[in-house]
Design a protein around this motif. Sequence first.
Motif, PDB file in Angstrom:
ATOM      1  N   GLU A 244       5.579   4.504  -9.107  1.00 33.20           N
ATOM      2  CA  GLU A 244       5.534   3.047  -9.192  1.00 33.20           C
ATOM      3  C   GLU A 244       6.920   2.450  -8.976  1.00 33.20           C
ATOM      4  O   GLU A 244       7.063   1.386  -8.361  1.00 33.20           O
ATOM      5  N   GLU A 247       7.425   2.282  -5.299  1.00 34.38           N
ATOM      6  CA  GLU A 247       6.652   1.182  -4.724  1.00 34.38           C
ATOM      7  C   GLU A 247       7.326  -0.164  -5.003  1.00 34.38           C
ATOM      8  O   GLU A 247       7.480  -0.995  -4.095  1.00 34.38           O
ATOM      9  N   THR A 250      10.613  -0.572  -2.997  1.00 38.98           N
ATOM     10  CA  THR A 250      10.385  -0.807  -1.570  1.00 38.98           C
ATOM     11  C   THR A 250       9.895  -2.230  -1.326  1.00 38.98           C
ATOM     12  O   THR A 250      10.381  -2.924  -0.426  1.00 38.98           O
ATOM     13  N   SER A 251       8.936  -2.672  -2.123  1.00 38.11           N
ATOM     14  CA  SER A 251       8.443  -4.044  -1.985  1.00 38.11           C
ATOM     15  C   SER A 251       9.552  -5.052  -2.227  1.00 38.11           C
ATOM     16  O   SER A 251       9.706  -6.031  -1.486  1.00 38.11           O
ATOM     17  N   VAL A 263      -4.566  -2.238  -3.065  1.00 37.55           N
ATOM     18  CA  VAL A 263      -4.150  -1.070  -2.288  1.00 37.55           C
ATOM     19  C   VAL A 263      -3.670  -1.466  -0.896  1.00 37.55           C
ATOM     20  O   VAL A 263      -3.044  -0.668  -0.202  1.00 37.55           O
ATOM     21  N   ARG A 265      -1.272  -3.163  -0.210  1.00 47.77           N
ATOM     22  CA  ARG A 265       0.185  -3.165  -0.136  1.00 47.77           C
ATOM     23  C   ARG A 265       0.712  -1.922   0.577  1.00 47.77           C
ATOM     24  O   ARG A 265       1.803  -1.939   1.152  1.00 47.77           O
ATOM     25  N   TYR A 266      -0.089  -0.852   0.555  1.00 48.92           N
ATOM     26  CA  TYR A 266       0.361   0.361   1.243  1.00 48.92           C
ATOM     27  C   TYR A 266       0.361   0.183   2.758  1.00 48.92           C
ATOM     28  O   TYR A 266       0.970   0.984   3.466  1.00 48.92           O
ATOM     29  N   LEU A 269       3.939  -0.615   2.875  1.00 53.62           N
ATOM     30  CA  LEU A 269       4.821   0.331   2.193  1.00 53.62           C
ATOM     31  C   LEU A 269       4.892   1.664   2.935  1.00 53.62           C
ATOM     32  O   LEU A 269       5.982   2.222   3.132  1.00 53.62           O
ATOM     33  N   VAL A 270       3.742   2.184   3.353  1.00 46.37           N
ATOM     34  CA  VAL A 270       3.720   3.501   4.000  1.00 46.37           C
ATOM     35  C   VAL A 270       4.520   3.507   5.303  1.00 46.37           C
ATOM     36  O   VAL A 270       5.310   4.433   5.540  1.00 46.37           O
ATOM     37  N   TRP A 273       8.189   3.755   4.397  1.00 47.78           N
ATOM     38  CA  TRP A 273       8.567   5.107   3.972  1.00 47.78           C
ATOM     39  C   TRP A 273       8.596   6.064   5.159  1.00 47.78           C
ATOM     40  O   TRP A 273       9.474   6.931   5.251  1.00 47.78           O
TER      41      TRP A 273
END
Length: 654
Positions: A244, A247, A250-251, A263, A265-266, A269-270, A273
């Motif tokens: 977390e 996450e 990064t946000s 979900v 948000r990925y 985010l992904v 990364w």
Amino acid sequence: MHVPPVLWLLILAFGMRAATLTWQSMWLDEVYSVWFVQGGLAEAWSRGIFPAQNPHAPLYYGALWAWIQLAGVSAFAVRWFSLIAGVAGVAAVWRFVRLVARASRPADVAAFILALSPFAIWYSQEARMYAQYLLFSALALIALWRLLTRPVGAVRALTYIGFATAMAYTHFFGVFTLAAHALIAGGWFVARRHAGHRVRRFWQLFLTLAAIAVLCAPIPLALLGSGRTFDSTDVTRRFVGLLEMTELMTSEFMVRLPLVASVWRYAYLVPVWALFLLGVGVLARYRARLTGLPIGVSHLPQGVMLLALAVAPMIAFLPASLAVPIFTPKYLSSVYPVLLAGLGIGIVAVARWHPPAGRIALAALMSLGAVGHYRDLTNVDVQREQWGYVADVLARHVEPGDKIVVFADYVQPVLEWSYHGPGEILKFEADPVHPEAFFDAIQQGSFRHLWLVLAHDHAAKIDHRLVEVASVRYPWWRAEYPNQGFIRVLEYALRWRYDALPRDANPANVAFANGVTLVGVTIEEQRVPATDQISHPPSHWVHVRAYWRRTGAIAPEHARPYLKLTSADGGEWGGDLPRIPSVFEFDPPTGWPTDGAGSIIATEHDVNLNPIAPPGAYAVIVGLVHDDGTKVPLSLHPDQFAARLGDVEIVGRK
């Protein structure tokens, strides 16, 4: 004349930060930054830097004290100090990425992202230490990278010692980054155990890290003191695990606040990364093929080191967060330059493999930042505390002698910074769960209005009863709720009788059959938008003060006023918010004098507008209604139950 891209990027960064520097009000922490140092360095030391509880890192405050001697203490001046550090941080990050990648293009990409980053812009416009913290973090990373990838030397060692210590004394949580640096330096030394001059290099690194440990030794003691005073009842704080934490960071770094809570948000985010890890991989092994740069023997350890610089500070922070759950991404701003380095290298690698894909990746990241920045400028839900709005409300409505009670008590300096009017600001220092004695004592004064200004109140005492107790003791006249009610400004009437109609009131003569007559009215705003985004979204309110008089025998049935906003065709587009008990309950008309002293009775009304009301002219009407819902007719027109007070023009959305 050729202008280096980094210079244009610095100009861009300056413009983005300067354009809206004072767009938002100074909030609590910013005001405390100035409050700490306004009395001089000695007072700053005892008041804010090393008080008995909750000490603060001294470097920022010492520098801020020197700055305000030159620039003053206005919001523009103190925020300018952070703006300079924010722009310098863009240059430092560019230099760090240039050093890591040994190429300008990844550095340009990283600096471009940072120049437009809503996270970086936000803290470059705040009179706090986070822009300086990011700057010193980037400078410490530059010095550390040079220290580990080149011969140590006294100059490089002293440079790292200086910047690393400055980072820690700008924000105490920098020690977690320093602990991560020490572990990474040890791992780097072990990975290069076959390199020459191993013993000499070991002692050079050891003495460098030992010097930093000695210089920063007071910081763990300060943090331990803060941990002992931590309020475990603060429901806004909780432990955050490593995933977390990743996450959230990064946000925060990319868009400042999560764009979505689900979900989905990925979806952004992904890819971030993935680009970062691609950059790590390029640096570690595939550098020559994907970036066109010469590959050296140390690239694998360098890629691992970049990954470690991103992850190790979070791991070092975990034990402290477990003991004292206070994590927020800005505390680990030192990770942001590392993330930018990986993103810069990764995007350039993608562009070399497939140029359109590289441009799309960069455009996607910049779009994320643009969405976050636009939201920060337009959405009051995510903006700083609206103390400027609070001060404006008080300045327009507080009368000489009125009392303004502040809770939580530590909010008082913020209100004193923002508001300079005739009301007296009082800190609430009684029992907030049982405030009856406080209100009984304050009621003995001769002033007319009591104002409650509540902010951070549930963090200070979640079960306080100030509003509950005040609302049964006094008529509730006005309410403002900036920042979605995080701040509440509540006005109560202690005295509502007047000897004569005030000069700012418009005379009226609306007699009702129950013996009560409306004799005057004040409509505060007569040209208003239908919507409001600051105090009580989505609807705007029209504030009306009505003045009443007893002109005949009072009917025994209780009645209270009501107000409505009507269009020319009779449609209702707004109504007052009933606040009971009102003046008519506290002071029933049966007890009013018919003339002389105290014969004019004032009531206050907030007319809540329909947010979809079309622009145009509307009438404010008034009537009296019994408890059973039946309405009181007018004396001269028994078939009518309401009269027109005045007109309001709705001018559109705000």
